[in-house]
Scaffold this active site. Structure first.
Site, PDB file in Angstrom:
ATOM      1  N   PHE A 156      48.325  36.166 -66.018  1.00  0.00           N
ATOM      2  CA  PHE A 156      49.098  35.128 -65.333  1.00  0.00           C
ATOM      3  C   PHE A 156      50.428  35.740 -64.913  1.00  0.00           C
ATOM      4  CE2 PHE A 156      52.289  31.947 -64.708  1.00  0.00           C
ATOM      5  CZ  PHE A 156      51.638  31.022 -63.924  1.00  0.00           C
ATOM      6  N   ASP A 241      55.363  42.942 -67.103  1.00  0.00           N
ATOM      7  CA  ASP A 241      55.804  41.574 -66.829  1.00  0.00           C
ATOM      8  C   ASP A 241      56.235  40.955 -68.153  1.00  0.00           C
ATOM      9  OD1 ASP A 241      56.164  38.901 -66.378  1.00  0.00           O
ATOM     10  OD2 ASP A 241      54.375  38.640 -65.132  1.00  0.00           O
ATOM     11  N   LYS A 270      62.451  33.546 -66.548  1.00  0.00           N
ATOM     12  CA  LYS A 270      62.491  32.488 -67.559  1.00  0.00           C
ATOM     13  C   LYS A 270      63.815  32.475 -68.352  1.00  0.00           C
ATOM     14  CE  LYS A 270      57.806  31.055 -67.573  1.00  0.00           C
ATOM     15  NZ  LYS A 270      56.577  31.816 -67.365  1.00  0.00           N
TER      16      LYS A 270
HETATM   17  C1  LIG Z   1      56.000  32.078 -66.009  1.00  0.00           C
HETATM   18  C2  LIG Z   1      55.523  33.430 -65.705  1.00  0.00           C
HETATM   19  C3  LIG Z   1      55.616  33.971 -64.403  1.00  0.00           C
HETATM   20  C4  LIG Z   1      56.085  33.162 -63.218  1.00  0.00           C
HETATM   21  O1  LIG Z   1      57.381  32.668 -63.353  1.00  0.00           O
HETATM   22  P1  LIG Z   1      57.868  31.449 -62.431  1.00  0.00           P
HETATM   23  O2  LIG Z   1      59.341  31.361 -62.707  1.00  0.00           O
HETATM   24  O3  LIG Z   1      57.125  30.225 -62.866  1.00  0.00           O
HETATM   25  O4  LIG Z   1      57.564  31.811 -61.025  1.00  0.00           O
HETATM   26  C5  LIG Z   1      55.210  35.284 -64.216  1.00  0.00           C
HETATM   27  N1  LIG Z   1      54.740  36.013 -65.234  1.00  0.00           N
HETATM   28  C6  LIG Z   1      54.629  35.533 -66.482  1.00  0.00           C
HETATM   29  C7  LIG Z   1      54.111  36.415 -67.575  1.00  0.00           C
HETATM   30  C8  LIG Z   1      54.994  34.233 -66.756  1.00  0.00           C
HETATM   31  O5  LIG Z   1      54.846  33.730 -67.992  1.00  0.00           O
END
Ligand SMILES: *Cc1c(COP(=O)(O)O)cnc(C)c1O
Length: 419
Positions: A156, A241, A270
């Site tokens: 994700f 990520d 985040k």
């Molecule tokens: C939440 C998340 C994203 C996307 O972040 P948004 O601010 O919602 O666009 C990308 N990668 C990971 C691992 C995430 O948990």
């Protein structure tokens, strides 16, 4: 550290009328791309939130770890308020006095020398993809238009059309094509499969150090070190990520730290915005991030002074290491308490730091149902993939409140017929 107290907790067994979405939430004109629990939150403090009827709940989701420092952290709110009165937006057409210091501080925290600020996590991922492709053509010498990036099954990374192009989640992907080419997906946790997928056009490997949305899947300890070795040996970038796993959640600044790995690029988001404004960033060294020249990438809001002021305050909180230490300590306690429920309605518990994935026995109830019953007992959590629920409260949560939340889970499971 700020936080609510046990005294705020609803007493188990007390019946409080649950508000309805119709009466409180006014959702008639909202698109249906979410299915929230039936609670309408009005305010929050530390790890606790209060709904429009005055009822308190322990927030065990923390906005998917965007609220690592809790609701209304005094230092973060003070930084935001002070900046609101000075200036909030300049655009990158001009310098602002907050962005440079934020980049300095974040680069230092990450042990890198360059920061590219954006807003949302998905934008950081898109930026990482663009940087990797440009690096591939301009530095590695990949033939024009042929660059590929290796990703993992179950990933994700966000919701843009390019990112969902390499998702395996049909809900996230179906009917949103045509899809962006240039991605190869391999099983998560399998370094040999990843190495076998590398060819002369591979520019990067993009991975979550722990797969969050997939259910807090922690790969074998040797996986990320092996990926690091394989990518280095093949002149391929390793992009981590850490949007959800980073910034204290797993008991370290980055989950990569926990396994002794340094990626080429960190993708952050985040918690970087302190739960106040969206702040994301790509952090790396100039030999990679420096491939982007003026005009090749940007964002109207990225690096705005309000975001930079809040981001600097977040980095300052992390610089002491106390939040990382607290997440580690509380996380050990949480995982031990949850493991005591194994065989009593819980079939598996995974996690790192203050981040737990709990597989509920599907014969008892769906994850959604467990979350509804937890809500009735004053605990807000979120299900994923059918029967998994996750606990990831703000790191400021009090130990006693955390114990109380696990007690509520135990009570819910008993209510559902677990022994
Ligand atoms: C939440 C998340 C994203 C996307 O972040 P948004 O601010 O919602 O666009 C990308 N990668 C990971 C691992 C995430 O948990």
């Amino acid at each position: 550290m700020s936080g609510g107290s046990m005294a705020d907790a609803p007493v188990a067994g007390t019946s409080v009328p649950v508000q309805t979405a119709d009466s409180a939430a006014h959702t008639d004109h909202l698109a249906h791309n979410y299915h929230p629990l039936d609670v309408t939150i009005e305010s929050g403090n530390g790890a606790w939130v209060t709904d429009v009827t005055g009822r308190k709940y322990l927030d065990c989701l923390a906005a998917y770890s965007a609220l690592n420092f809790g609701h209304g952290h005094p230092a973060l709110v003070a930084a935001a308020k002070a900046q609101l009165d000075r200036i909030t937006l300049t655009s990158r057409a001009f310098h602002n006095d907050q962005l440079g210091p934020f980049a300095d501080a974040l680069a230092k925290l990450a042990g890198k020398d360059m920061v590219l600020p954006m807003n949302t996590g998905a934008e950081a991922v898109e930026t990482g993809i663009k940087v990797a492709r440009a690096w591939g053509y301009r530095v590695k010498g990949v033939e024009p238009g042929r660059a590929t990036i290796i990703v993992a099954d179950g990933n994700f990374h966000g919701r843009t059309t390019t990112i969902i192009s390499f998702s395996n989640d049909e809900d996230a992907r179906a009917d949103f094509g045509p899809y962006t080419p240039g991605f190869v997906s391999v099983p998560y946790g399998d370094a040999a499969a990843l190495e076998a997928a590398i060819d002369a056009n591979t520019v990067a490997v993009l991975l979550e150090p722990i797969q969050g949305e997939a259910g807090i899947l922690v790969p074998p300890a040797e996986y990320l070190p092996a990926v690091r070795e394989i990518t280095t040996r093949n002149n391929v970038l390793f992009i981590a990520d850490e949007i959800q796993s980073g910034l204290g959640r797993t008991g370290a600044t980055f989950q990569c730290d926990n396994v002794g790995v340094v990626p080429d690029l960190y993708l952050l988001g985040k918690a970087l915005g302190g739960g106040i404004v969206p702040v994301s960033a790509v952090v790396g060294n100039a030999d990679i991030l420096g491939v982007l020249q003026p005009g090749q990438h940007g964002s109207t809001f990225g690096g705005n002074p309000l975001a930079a002021a809040v981001g600097s305050a977040v980095v300052e909180l992390l610089a002491t290491g106390e939040y990382q230490e607290r997440a580690r300590m509380l996380g050990d306690r949480l995982l031990a308490d949850l493991r005591a429920l194994l065989g009593h309605g819980v079939i598996a518990v995974r996690g790192a730091g203050l981040w737990a994935g709990i597989d509920i026995d599907p014969a008892l109830a769906t994850g959604r149902r467990v979350c509804e019953l937890l809500m009735e007992r004053g605990v807000l959590a979120k299900d994923t993939h059918g029967s998994t629920i996750r606990f990831a409260p703000p790191i400021v949560v009090e130990a006693a409140d955390l114990d109380w939340a696990v007690d509520q889970l135990e009570a819910v499971l008993l209510e559902l017929g677990a022994h």
